[in-house]
Design an enzyme around this catalytic site. Structure first.
Site, PDB file in Angstrom:
ATOM      1  N   LYS A  94     -32.655  52.267 -20.278  1.00 30.82           N
ATOM      2  CA  LYS A  94     -34.113  51.835 -19.452  1.00 30.82           C
ATOM      3  C   LYS A  94     -34.632  51.082 -20.227  1.00 30.82           C
ATOM      4  O   LYS A  94     -35.022  51.040 -21.258  1.00 30.82           O
ATOM      5  CB  LYS A  94     -34.740  53.233 -19.548  1.00 30.82           C
ATOM      6  CG  LYS A  94     -36.053  53.031 -18.518  1.00 30.82           C
ATOM      7  CD  LYS A  94     -35.452  53.449 -17.116  1.00 30.82           C
ATOM      8  CE  LYS A  94     -36.814  52.907 -16.019  1.00 30.82           C
ATOM      9  NZ  LYS A  94     -36.582  51.491 -15.750  1.00 30.82           N
ATOM     10  N   GLN A 115     -37.752  48.810 -27.210  1.00 31.28           N
ATOM     11  CA  GLN A 115     -37.501  49.850 -26.100  1.00 31.28           C
ATOM     12  C   GLN A 115     -36.900  51.108 -26.448  1.00 31.28           C
ATOM     13  O   GLN A 115     -37.352  52.154 -26.159  1.00 31.28           O
ATOM     14  CB  GLN A 115     -36.820  49.213 -24.969  1.00 31.28           C
ATOM     15  CG  GLN A 115     -37.081  49.816 -23.595  1.00 31.28           C
ATOM     16  CD  GLN A 115     -38.423  49.174 -22.903  1.00 31.28           C
ATOM     17  OE1 GLN A 115     -38.581  48.055 -22.624  1.00 31.28           O
ATOM     18  NE2 GLN A 115     -39.224  50.058 -22.375  1.00 31.28           N
ATOM     19  N   LYS A 118     -39.981  52.886 -28.125  1.00 29.97           N
ATOM     20  CA  LYS A 118     -40.865  53.138 -27.119  1.00 29.97           C
ATOM     21  C   LYS A 118     -40.507  54.139 -26.364  1.00 29.97           C
ATOM     22  O   LYS A 118     -41.185  55.199 -26.046  1.00 29.97           O
ATOM     23  CB  LYS A 118     -40.930  52.028 -26.464  1.00 29.97           C
ATOM     24  CG  LYS A 118     -42.143  51.955 -25.463  1.00 29.97           C
ATOM     25  CD  LYS A 118     -42.064  50.775 -24.602  1.00 29.97           C
ATOM     26  CE  LYS A 118     -42.049  49.449 -25.333  1.00 29.97           C
ATOM     27  NZ  LYS A 118     -42.303  48.444 -24.129  1.00 29.97           N
ATOM     28  N   LYS A 130     -32.487  46.310 -22.224  1.00 26.96           N
ATOM     29  CA  LYS A 130     -33.238  45.132 -21.663  1.00 26.96           C
ATOM     30  C   LYS A 130     -32.450  44.161 -21.198  1.00 26.96           C
ATOM     31  O   LYS A 130     -31.196  44.066 -21.590  1.00 26.96           O
ATOM     32  CB  LYS A 130     -34.083  44.706 -22.851  1.00 26.96           C
ATOM     33  CG  LYS A 130     -35.515  44.032 -22.270  1.00 26.96           C
ATOM     34  CD  LYS A 130     -36.738  44.719 -22.200  1.00 26.96           C
ATOM     35  CE  LYS A 130     -37.788  44.273 -21.416  1.00 26.96           C
ATOM     36  NZ  LYS A 130     -38.839  45.119 -21.396  1.00 26.96           N
ATOM     37  N   ASP A 170     -40.501  42.947 -15.903  1.00 26.90           N
ATOM     38  CA  ASP A 170     -41.163  42.727 -17.250  1.00 26.90           C
ATOM     39  C   ASP A 170     -41.579  41.015 -17.097  1.00 26.90           C
ATOM     40  O   ASP A 170     -41.999  40.881 -15.618  1.00 26.90           O
ATOM     41  CB  ASP A 170     -39.970  42.392 -18.305  1.00 26.90           C
ATOM     42  CG  ASP A 170     -40.605  42.285 -19.691  1.00 26.90           C
ATOM     43  OD1 ASP A 170     -40.973  43.321 -20.372  1.00 26.90           O
ATOM     44  OD2 ASP A 170     -40.966  41.168 -20.057  1.00 26.90           O
ATOM     45  N   ASN A 245     -49.143  41.066 -14.790  1.00 26.47           N
ATOM     46  CA  ASN A 245     -49.278  42.766 -14.398  1.00 26.47           C
ATOM     47  C   ASN A 245     -50.038  43.718 -15.377  1.00 26.47           C
ATOM     48  O   ASN A 245     -50.842  44.359 -15.201  1.00 26.47           O
ATOM     49  CB  ASN A 245     -47.814  43.144 -14.295  1.00 26.47           C
ATOM     50  CG  ASN A 245     -47.715  44.646 -14.098  1.00 26.47           C
ATOM     51  OD1 ASN A 245     -47.643  45.287 -15.002  1.00 26.47           O
ATOM     52  ND2 ASN A 245     -48.276  45.157 -12.869  1.00 26.47           N
TER      53      ASN A 245
HETATM   54  P1  NDP Z   1     -46.191  38.701 -16.041  1.00 28.06           P
HETATM   55  O1  NDP Z   1     -45.223  37.897 -15.876  1.00 28.06           O
HETATM   56  O2  NDP Z   1     -46.683  39.546 -15.062  1.00 28.06           O
HETATM   57  O3  NDP Z   1     -47.424  38.118 -16.902  1.00 28.06           O
HETATM   58  C1  NDP Z   1     -47.303  37.533 -17.991  1.00 28.06           C
HETATM   59  C2  NDP Z   1     -48.480  36.662 -18.411  1.00 28.06           C
HETATM   60  O4  NDP Z   1     -48.605  36.222 -19.943  1.00 28.06           O
HETATM   61  C3  NDP Z   1     -49.079  35.573 -17.789  1.00 28.06           C
HETATM   62  O5  NDP Z   1     -50.120  35.247 -17.669  1.00 28.06           O
HETATM   63  C4  NDP Z   1     -48.030  34.292 -18.328  1.00 28.06           C
HETATM   64  O6  NDP Z   1     -48.788  33.257 -18.132  1.00 28.06           O
HETATM   65  C5  NDP Z   1     -48.358  34.875 -19.993  1.00 28.06           C
HETATM   66  N1  NDP Z   1     -47.331  34.292 -20.614  1.00 28.06           N
HETATM   67  C6  NDP Z   1     -46.041  34.562 -20.621  1.00 28.06           C
HETATM   68  N2  NDP Z   1     -45.288  33.980 -21.392  1.00 28.06           N
HETATM   69  C7  NDP Z   1     -46.218  33.294 -22.104  1.00 28.06           C
HETATM   70  C8  NDP Z   1     -46.214  32.207 -23.006  1.00 28.06           C
HETATM   71  N3  NDP Z   1     -44.863  31.942 -23.672  1.00 28.06           N
HETATM   72  N4  NDP Z   1     -47.016  31.695 -23.640  1.00 28.06           N
HETATM   73  C9  NDP Z   1     -48.182  31.997 -23.079  1.00 28.06           C
HETATM   74  N5  NDP Z   1     -48.638  32.743 -22.111  1.00 28.06           N
HETATM   75  C10 NDP Z   1     -47.517  33.441 -21.346  1.00 28.06           C
HETATM   76  O7  NDP Z   1     -45.669  39.877 -17.268  1.00 28.06           O
HETATM   77  P2  NDP Z   1     -46.022  41.080 -17.777  1.00 28.06           P
HETATM   78  O8  NDP Z   1     -47.628  41.265 -17.411  1.00 28.06           O
HETATM   79  O9  NDP Z   1     -45.289  42.173 -16.980  1.00 28.06           O
HETATM   80  O10 NDP Z   1     -45.621  41.307 -18.953  1.00 28.06           O
HETATM   81  C11 NDP Z   1     -46.608  40.856 -20.212  1.00 28.06           C
HETATM   82  C12 NDP Z   1     -46.251  41.331 -21.457  1.00 28.06           C
HETATM   83  O11 NDP Z   1     -46.289  42.908 -21.218  1.00 28.06           O
HETATM   84  C13 NDP Z   1     -44.900  40.950 -22.003  1.00 28.06           C
HETATM   85  O12 NDP Z   1     -44.939  40.944 -23.516  1.00 28.06           O
HETATM   86  C14 NDP Z   1     -43.986  42.279 -21.509  1.00 28.06           C
HETATM   87  O13 NDP Z   1     -42.742  42.254 -22.329  1.00 28.06           O
HETATM   88  C15 NDP Z   1     -44.952  43.433 -21.812  1.00 28.06           C
HETATM   89  N6  NDP Z   1     -44.777  44.525 -21.043  1.00 28.06           N
HETATM   90  C16 NDP Z   1     -44.578  44.655 -19.685  1.00 28.06           C
HETATM   91  C17 NDP Z   1     -44.413  46.009 -18.960  1.00 28.06           C
HETATM   92  C18 NDP Z   1     -44.498  46.054 -17.536  1.00 28.06           C
HETATM   93  O14 NDP Z   1     -44.613  47.094 -17.180  1.00 28.06           O
HETATM   94  N7  NDP Z   1     -44.641  44.889 -16.760  1.00 28.06           N
HETATM   95  C19 NDP Z   1     -44.226  47.027 -20.124  1.00 28.06           C
HETATM   96  C20 NDP Z   1     -44.771  46.980 -21.245  1.00 28.06           C
HETATM   97  C21 NDP Z   1     -44.766  45.857 -22.027  1.00 28.06           C
HETATM   98  P3  NDP Z   1     -47.979  32.206 -17.120  1.00 28.06           P
HETATM   99  O15 NDP Z   1     -48.141  32.773 -15.678  1.00 28.06           O
HETATM  100  O16 NDP Z   1     -48.728  30.759 -17.359  1.00 28.06           O
HETATM  101  O17 NDP Z   1     -46.356  31.969 -17.629  1.00 28.06           O
HETATM  102  O1  2IT Z   2     -41.685  46.621 -21.987  1.00 31.66           O
HETATM  103  C1  2IT Z   2     -41.351  47.553 -21.152  1.00 31.66           C
HETATM  104  O2  2IT Z   2     -41.545  48.741 -21.558  1.00 31.66           O
HETATM  105  C2  2IT Z   2     -41.064  47.183 -19.687  1.00 31.66           C
HETATM  106  N1  2IT Z   2     -41.009  46.242 -19.333  1.00 31.66           N
HETATM  107  C3  2IT Z   2     -40.973  48.375 -18.563  1.00 31.66           C
HETATM  108  C4  2IT Z   2     -39.548  48.908 -18.755  1.00 31.66           C
HETATM  109  C5  2IT Z   2     -39.312  50.056 -17.380  1.00 31.66           C
HETATM  110  O3  2IT Z   2     -38.304  50.091 -17.470  1.00 31.66           O
HETATM  111  O4  2IT Z   2     -40.412  50.251 -17.023  1.00 31.66           O
END
Ligand code: NDP
Ligand code: 2IT
Length: 449
Positions: A94, A115, A118, A130, A170, A245
């Site tokens: 997952k 993961q 976690k 992943k 992600d 997100n």
């Molecule tokens: P999104 O794509 O929705 O948003 C990512 C955000 O981070 C954007 O604002 C983006 O800016 C910025 N960003 C991405 N890469 C870079 C970079 N190299 N330098 C600067 N800013 C950056 O992703 P999520 O919000 O889903 O994910 C954000 C983090 O949370 C990641 O580390 C992900 O692995 C982690 N995560 C996500 C989960 C989920 O359920 N979605 C669960 C657990 C962890 P821009 O648009 O300009 O690229």
């Molecule tokens: O980093 C993470 O935990 C995620 N991007 C979410 C994974 C999931 O299966 O919901």
């Protein structure tokens, strides 16, 4: 600079370096876990006898594939697709899919490795995996995104399944992409297998509160950390990096709990908004128009855009890095500590470098690693799987309540484990050890596989 490893773990880490040359992020993630495991090595010799740690560091399966697709100009584009099925001791693999030009095997492996632990911490029946691609969604049309997702799934479908491997979103993969991926999976397999992906739309198998879950969960976790110190979010000045997100829903929950978020960012800069981020505007810019943080700054009076420099220069009580790995460096931690930060909880995966974590620790800042603090997203994915399996759907309130319980459960388990293994108050040690033990015990029970 890194902390020393237990002498028995030095050769384990050397082997990881040798086998996975050039995969810096993976090395970093493994090192951070191994550094916590010294007391476990001493207390539980049965793990060493069965080479459990060596086995956990080697993915069960790594899939790399070509993703050809046709862009709007009629040109054939080629990307690389990945799925690393890391560990299935606790359940089907997952973990999310990331679409970002920086994606290569080392990033997918670091994320898959994190993961495992976690997912174990959630207490739910999910293994670790992943995937993703070096595809860059920025500036691509809906049609291009759809054709890419369809091509990606045309290979991925043979590796996934409700009982085998369950991807989600992600970076760069949200509700739109999950829709295209699910559509293609359904078409190829001729089955409505809702539990094969999570993060689905609410009208076709998705769970209430999954969109909000990672950000909300991070803030619930930080709130538990504050409560443990007799404090709360009320009146606190908060900085959240990112505006995707995780960041958007972290901001929403901070505001609901009475804190004020004064800065957010994307990869082109950060915005300071002393009146508090206007979430309706931010959501419209990011979720509806798919615009830039500069659009927010241009439309919001009183907000300032800073296009170079670090968001961590903005003084705050609480910092929530919610963008990407290694985004909070040693100098940033020093600046935050100087500004009087009290708490850092990671919404992103591995956003703080090891040197930054050391500075925070030395400054007495409460710090929680992503594998504990951001587990609410995947935990709610597991709730989505539960609803799909029982052909049920729960209310927002019920699902959010379950999420809050899971985050409190992880918080308390992490602190108790840290105490038991001689590092009271250390969320990193507690998270790594508690996650590891749950996986290790399952692996021991299943023999040498
Ligand atoms: P999104 O794509 O929705 O948003 C990512 C955000 O981070 C954007 O604002 C983006 O800016 C910025 N960003 C991405 N890469 C870079 C970079 N190299 N330098 C600067 N800013 C950056 O992703 P999520 O919000 O889903 O994910 C954000 C983090 O949370 C990641 O580390 C992900 O692995 C982690 N995560 C996500 C989960 C989920 O359920 N979605 C669960 C657990 C962890 P821009 O648009 O300009 O690229
Ligand atoms: O980093 C993470 O935990 C995620 N991007 C979410 C994974 C999931 O299966 O919901």
């Amino acid at each position: 600079m890194t902390a020393p490893l237990h002498p028995d773990l030095e050769p384990v880490f050397d082997e990881v370096l040798r086998r996975n040359a050039g995969e810096d992020e993976f090395h970093q993630a493994v090192r951070e876990v191994l550094e916590s495991l010294a007391p476990v090595v001493d207390k539980r010799p049965e793990y060493a006898q069965a080479s459990i740690i060596q086995r956990i560091c080697e993915p069960e399966r790594q899939i790399i594939f070509r993703v050809p697709w046709v862009d709007d100009e009629g040109r054939v584009q080629i990307n690389r697709g990945f799925r690393v099925e890391f560990n299935s001791a606790l359940g089907p693999y997952k973990g999310g899919l990331r679409f970002h030009p920086s994606v290569y095997l080392g990033i997918v492996k670091f994320l898959g490795f994190e993961q495992i632990f976690k997912n174990a911490l959630t207490g739910m029946p999910i293994g670790g995996g992943k995937g993703g691609s070096d595809f860059d969604p920025k500036g691509r049309s809906n049609g291009e995104i759809m054709r890419f997702c369809q091509s990606f799934m045309t290979e991925l479908y043979r590796h996934i399944g409700e009982y085998r491997d369950v991807p989600a979103g992600d970076i760069g993969v949200g509700g739109r992409e999950i829709g295209y991926l699910f559509g293609q999976y359904k078409r190829i397999t001729n089955q409505y297998e809702a539990g094969v992906l999570t993060g689905k739309g609410l009208t076709w198998g998705g769970s209430q509160a999954r969109t909000e879950a990672t950000g909300y969960g991070t803030v619930f976790f930080a709130d538990e950390m504050l409560k443990a110190k007799g404090e709360s979010f009320d009146g606190k000045r908060v900085v959240v990096s990112g505006s995707g997100n995780v960041a958007v829903y972290a901001i929403e929950k901070v505001h609901q709990l009475g804190g004020i978020v004064v800065a957010a960012s994307d990869s082109s800069g950060y915005v300071v908004d002393e009146a508090g981020i206007d979430l309706a505007l931010l959501k419209d810019v990011k979720e509806v128009r798919r615009g830039r943080i500069s659009d927010y700054a241009a439309e919001r009076s009183g907000a300032t855009l800073v296009s170079d420099g670090s968001i961590w220069d903005v003084q705050c009580d609480i910092a929530l890095p919610c963008a990407t790995e290694n985004e909070l460096l040693e100098a940033d931690a020093t600046a935050l500590a100087k500004g009087g930060v009290r708490l850092v909880a990671e919404g992103a995966n591995m956003p703080c470098t090891p040197a930054a974590v050391r500075i925070l620790r030395e400054a007495g800042v409460a710090y929680a690693p992503g594998k504990a603090a951001n587990a609410g997203g995947v935990a709610t994915s597991a709730l989505e799987m539960q609803q799909n399996a029982s052909r049920d759907s729960w209310s927002f309130e019920h699902t959010e309540e379950r999420l809050a319980e899971v985050m409190k459960g992880i918080h308390d388990n992490v602190l108790e484990t840290a105490e038991e293994f001689g590092s009271p108050g250390d969320y990193t040690a507690g998270a790594n050890i508690a996650g590891f033990i749950r996986v290790a015990d399952a692996m021991l029970a299943m023999g040498v596989i």
